[in-house]
Design a protein around this motif. Sequence first.
Motif, PDB file in Angstrom:
ATOM      1  N   HIS A  11      12.401 -45.571 -49.982  1.00 39.42           N
ATOM      2  CA  HIS A  11      11.737 -44.483 -49.254  1.00 39.42           C
ATOM      3  C   HIS A  11      12.291 -43.119 -49.658  1.00 39.42           C
ATOM      4  O   HIS A  11      11.557 -42.135 -49.710  1.00 39.42           O
ATOM      5  CB  HIS A  11      11.809 -44.701 -47.731  1.00 39.42           C
ATOM      6  CG  HIS A  11      13.162 -44.515 -47.129  1.00 39.42           C
ATOM      7  ND1 HIS A  11      14.159 -45.463 -47.201  1.00 39.42           N
ATOM      8  CD2 HIS A  11      13.678 -43.470 -46.453  1.00 39.42           C
ATOM      9  CE1 HIS A  11      15.242 -45.019 -46.590  1.00 39.42           C
ATOM     10  NE2 HIS A  11      14.978 -43.809 -46.116  1.00 39.42           N
ATOM     11  N   GLN A  52      11.126 -42.532 -53.478  1.00 37.28           N
ATOM     12  CA  GLN A  52       9.708 -42.181 -53.536  1.00 37.28           C
ATOM     13  C   GLN A  52       9.477 -40.718 -53.134  1.00 37.28           C
ATOM     14  O   GLN A  52       8.717 -40.012 -53.789  1.00 37.28           O
ATOM     15  CB  GLN A  52       8.912 -43.117 -52.640  1.00 37.28           C
ATOM     16  CG  GLN A  52       7.418 -42.954 -52.768  1.00 37.28           C
ATOM     17  CD  GLN A  52       6.676 -43.994 -51.956  1.00 37.28           C
ATOM     18  OE1 GLN A  52       7.169 -44.526 -50.972  1.00 37.28           O
ATOM     19  NE2 GLN A  52       5.459 -44.292 -52.383  1.00 37.28           N
ATOM     20  N   LYS A  53      10.145 -40.274 -52.081  1.00 38.53           N
ATOM     21  CA  LYS A  53       9.977 -38.884 -51.642  1.00 38.53           C
ATOM     22  C   LYS A  53      10.457 -37.915 -52.724  1.00 38.53           C
ATOM     23  O   LYS A  53       9.794 -36.918 -53.021  1.00 38.53           O
ATOM     24  CB  LYS A  53      10.737 -38.646 -50.327  1.00 38.53           C
ATOM     25  CG  LYS A  53      10.575 -37.251 -49.777  1.00 38.53           C
ATOM     26  CD  LYS A  53       9.129 -36.962 -49.433  1.00 38.53           C
ATOM     27  CE  LYS A  53       8.967 -35.555 -48.892  1.00 38.53           C
ATOM     28  NZ  LYS A  53       7.569 -35.183 -48.736  1.00 38.53           N
ATOM     29  N   TRP A  54      11.613 -38.195 -53.327  1.00 41.90           N
ATOM     30  CA  TRP A  54      12.139 -37.323 -54.376  1.00 41.90           C
ATOM     31  C   TRP A  54      11.244 -37.335 -55.614  1.00 41.90           C
ATOM     32  O   TRP A  54      11.076 -36.308 -56.279  1.00 41.90           O
ATOM     33  CB  TRP A  54      13.577 -37.699 -54.729  1.00 41.90           C
ATOM     34  CG  TRP A  54      14.539 -37.107 -53.756  1.00 41.90           C
ATOM     35  CD1 TRP A  54      15.258 -37.773 -52.805  1.00 41.90           C
ATOM     36  CD2 TRP A  54      14.866 -35.720 -53.599  1.00 41.90           C
ATOM     37  NE1 TRP A  54      16.005 -36.882 -52.076  1.00 41.90           N
ATOM     38  CE2 TRP A  54      15.785 -35.612 -52.539  1.00 41.90           C
ATOM     39  CE3 TRP A  54      14.465 -34.558 -54.245  1.00 41.90           C
ATOM     40  CZ2 TRP A  54      16.316 -34.401 -52.124  1.00 41.90           C
ATOM     41  CZ3 TRP A  54      14.991 -33.345 -53.831  1.00 41.90           C
ATOM     42  CH2 TRP A  54      15.903 -33.276 -52.789  1.00 41.90           C
ATOM     43  N   GLU A  61       8.003 -37.697 -55.590  1.00 42.52           N
ATOM     44  CA  GLU A  61       6.865 -36.837 -55.230  1.00 42.52           C
ATOM     45  C   GLU A  61       7.229 -35.362 -55.383  1.00 42.52           C
ATOM     46  O   GLU A  61       6.461 -34.577 -55.958  1.00 42.52           O
ATOM     47  CB  GLU A  61       6.431 -37.105 -53.787  1.00 42.52           C
ATOM     48  CG  GLU A  61       5.752 -38.436 -53.578  1.00 42.52           C
ATOM     49  CD  GLU A  61       5.533 -38.738 -52.095  1.00 42.52           C
ATOM     50  OE1 GLU A  61       5.600 -37.811 -51.249  1.00 42.52           O
ATOM     51  OE2 GLU A  61       5.292 -39.917 -51.775  1.00 42.52           O
ATOM     52  N   LEU A  62       8.385 -34.976 -54.872  1.00 38.80           N
ATOM     53  CA  LEU A  62       8.818 -33.579 -54.960  1.00 38.80           C
ATOM     54  C   LEU A  62       9.047 -33.162 -56.414  1.00 38.80           C
ATOM     55  O   LEU A  62       8.659 -32.066 -56.829  1.00 38.80           O
ATOM     56  CB  LEU A  62      10.093 -33.359 -54.139  1.00 38.80           C
ATOM     57  CG  LEU A  62       9.937 -33.503 -52.624  1.00 38.80           C
ATOM     58  CD1 LEU A  62      11.307 -33.541 -51.942  1.00 38.80           C
ATOM     59  CD2 LEU A  62       9.082 -32.377 -52.066  1.00 38.80           C
TER      60      LEU A  62
END
Length: 183
Positions: free
Chosen positions: A128, A131-133, A135-136
């Motif tokens: 999780h 995945q966020k990193w 996206e950024l």
Amino acid sequence: MILGAAVHDYEHPGVNNLYLINSADKLAIRYNDESVLESHHIAAASDLLKTPQYNVFRKMDDEERKEIRKRMVHMVLATDMSKHFKDLGTFKSKINSGSLDPIDKDLHLCLGMGMHLADISNPTKPWHLTQKWIELLFDEFFKQGDKEKKFKYPISDLMDRKSVNIAKAQLGFIDVIVLPSYE
């Protein structure tokens, strides 16, 4: 090391060194096209740390302050990906030959490698967070690619939102950069 980590991307403009060089940005000119962002991060952070409000060095003597700054400079400069293969090769060569001296002669190499490994460690985190990193990161990459296209600069690798497959790019990053670094 914590202070170096805290400042290693200070005032990051959201583009990479190559973009700054290709656009003849004032930072690229100031730092002679060498480790442009990394040089700026440490210089700008050093200026900030001289202000009374943020001066964590105020109770240190000059020698102590100079040594900590020297270590910070080495650590932040070690995050320049253009130095990855050379620095990793030096580090692994010293480990394999048994000549690594992390306490004295190779202290800065070890601190720099630690900072660099932390900087590329995103794929080692829980999914999780990874995945966020991702996206950024790709949001930033694609915005740079859009700027490159707008100004008719060559579009940098991984920056073209129309052609990059993010999953394949991440697998390549893991296989070529991350795994060999942690082996």
